[in-house]
Scaffold this active site. Sequence first.
Site: not given
Length: 261
Positions: A59, A168, A201
């Site tokens: 991310d 994802k 995450c």
Amino acid sequence: MRKDADALPLGPSRLNRWQVSKGRVDMIRPQPDPRPLAVKDQEREIVFDLNRTAIIVIDMQNDFCHPDGWLAGIGVDVTPARAPIEPLQRLLPGLREAEVPVIWLNWGNRPDKANLPPSTLHVYKPTGRETGIGDPLPNGAHVLEKGSWAAAVVDELEIAETDISVDKFRMSGFQDTELDSVLRNLGVTTVLFAGVNADQCVLCTLQDANFLGYDCIMVEDCSATTSPQFCMDATLYNTRQCFGFVCSADDIVAGLSRADA
């Protein structure tokens, strides 16, 4: 064992391929000698095999790390989320040089959000009125949407041709994705973890990797969170206590330098 001069490699990685020809299929996969690299986790030495290692960068994308991205737009200070950029710039070239796969694991939703249940959408749109997943930003990009500026890795981090990208759709990168298959096809047993948010995450993906049997190492200075400091402290504690180990980018870079010497 005889060699087949007409044989060609068939497989997704150097550690997971057959040799095939019209008259023969050789399914013996290469087993190179281990390339050990040692790092420190507090007072303990941790040794892993570079031949069986990948790094997952999670991310590091505009919506989470750019001043014009989603989080900044809803009032979050993204300065902490940008902290991993510089250590990743130092770490990733050396890992690529050592043939360690670099995997970019980015939140990249379907435009129709058809695979996202209300429980996932609610986290970011608790009253139904906030700017949530898939909603437009002032610059026209849609929040975390695959293929958009919002889901792209920040410009400061280079993506090499040899790198691998996986989308994802949850906090964990293993849920409903091909990540596990990719790692197994690469012959990976040890995973280095980096990115944001470390307590969300990154940790969820690391936990699932541990549950699936991978050896897990969080690279502390390449991981960060916009959450309060106690969340990062708990993440490091729980990683060491339950799920794996913690090291620094400098430790890995120094180990790579020693391996090249």
